[in-house]
Scaffold this active site. Structure first.
Site, short mmCIF file in Angstrom:
data_model
loop_
_atom_site.label_atom_id
_atom_site.label_comp_id
_atom_site.label_asym_id
_atom_site.label_seq_id
_atom_site.Cartn_x
_atom_site.Cartn_y
_atom_site.Cartn_z
N GLU A 116 -16.55 -58.18 -51.76
CA GLU A 116 -16.77 -58.97 -50.51
C GLU A 116 -17.59 -60.23 -50.58
OE1 GLU A 116 -18.15 -56.68 -47.30
OE2 GLU A 116 -19.76 -57.69 -46.80
N ASP B 67 -20.04 -62.95 -48.99
CA ASP B 67 -20.86 -63.12 -47.78
C ASP B 67 -21.53 -64.41 -47.28
OD1 ASP B 67 -20.13 -60.40 -47.02
OD2 ASP B 67 -21.95 -59.55 -48.04
N GLU C 100 -24.37 -64.89 -44.63
CA GLU C 100 -25.11 -64.12 -43.43
C GLU C 100 -26.31 -65.09 -42.93
OE1 GLU C 100 -24.03 -59.58 -44.08
OE2 GLU C 100 -25.37 -60.34 -45.58
#
Length: 293
Positions: free
Chosen positions: A112, A114, A116
């Site tokens: 993953e 990210d 955010e």
């Protein structure tokens, strides 16, 4: 790490000029490439779609007490450059989490990458959390205070992912690079889909969960537009990919001198959490890459 100044920040003129030159180049992309980009995604929850005055499709995610929202790409990719313009939740967004990320799935060994955005109380700076997971190994966060109000207008956020490094950019200003080392986990084998979500992160997002969502301010809305994926599309499970011809500069993209300047600037002025300085979290020693940065 010591708390950084909360005063508004702006990149030095030289950095802003470099970003403006790159941004100008992006203006020449054909409008048709962005006209209905949401067609490339599946949606979940309340997702509103419209077009702005310039003809760009705008997808808005809505969060209320009943449900969050999101969209995820129908294609999976193995390396590429992914960018989108976002306008975050205005006002008191404490407890909300907005994201733009790549993931191979939900398994214990997933990969993953990210971006955010952790909601804030009105007037407080917004925290951008960047993270990388490889074969289920995560906890590699760098968190930055943004130097502008991301809810006042659209700003561009970019992930560049290749076999050498992962580069995170904000308005064409590089703020972080995560390098690959041959002896350490790195996301290079599992194709990943593109996701965007808006959800209730009260237990974690704002001041480590101290400030929950005020549902009296719901619904919360975040908007996305100008999505571009210049990437290698994965086909089936055999490792086959088809990569774009021509505009594939991202394949060998590493930090240049301007990038190194902007990364140093972001560390000095905006970085408010670095996992490589969190001894409480890693009592048995920091991850291997920390000593090589």
């Amino acid at each position: 790490m010591a708390r950084r100044s909360l005063a508004p920040l702006a990149p030095p003129p030289s950095l802003a000029l470099a970003a403006a030159v790159v941004a100008l180049a992006f203006c020449f992309h054909p409008a048709s490439a962005q006209s209905a980009w949401l067609d490339e995604f599946r949606t979940d929850g309340e997702v509103r779609s419209d077009f702005d005055a310039s003809g760009k499709q705008v997808a808005s995610l809505v969060l209320d007490e009943n449900s969050g929202a999101g969209f995820n790409s129908t294609e999976k990719y193995l390396f590429g450059e992914f960018s989108v313009e976002m306008k975050l939740v205005p006002g008191n967004s404490a407890g909300t989490v907005t994201s733009f990320y790549l993931t191979s799935g939900e398994g214990d060994d997933h990969d993953e990458i990210d971006l955010e955005f952790m909601g804030n109380s009105s007037g407080a700076p917004t925290v951008l959390n960047t993270n990388v997971w490889a074969s289920g190994d995560g906890k590699k966060e760098h968190q930055f205070y943004l130097w502008f109000d991301p809810s006042a207008d659209f700003h561009k956020y970019t992930i560049i992912w290749n076999a050498k490094n992962i580069i995170f950019r904000v308005d064409d200003v590089t703020v972080r690079a995560f390098r690959r080392y041959a002896d350490l986990p790195y996301p290079d084998a599992r194709p990943m889909a593109v996701h965007a979500t808006l959800w209730d992160g009260s237990y974690w997002a704002t001041e480590k969960g101290k400030v929950p969502i005020d549902w009296a301010a719901a619904p919360f809305v975040v908007s996305y537009r100008g999505y571009i994926a210049n990437a290698c599309v994965a086909h089936g499970g055999g490792g086959r990919t088809s990569c774009p011809a021509g505009r594939n500069e991202w394949m060998d993209r590493e930090l240049d001198d301007t990038d190194r300047l902007t990364v140093a600037w972001a560390r000095r002025n905006c970085l408010q959490y670095n996992y490589c300085e969190d001894g409480w979290r890693f009592p048995e020693g920091f991850p291997g890459e920390c000593s090589r940065e």
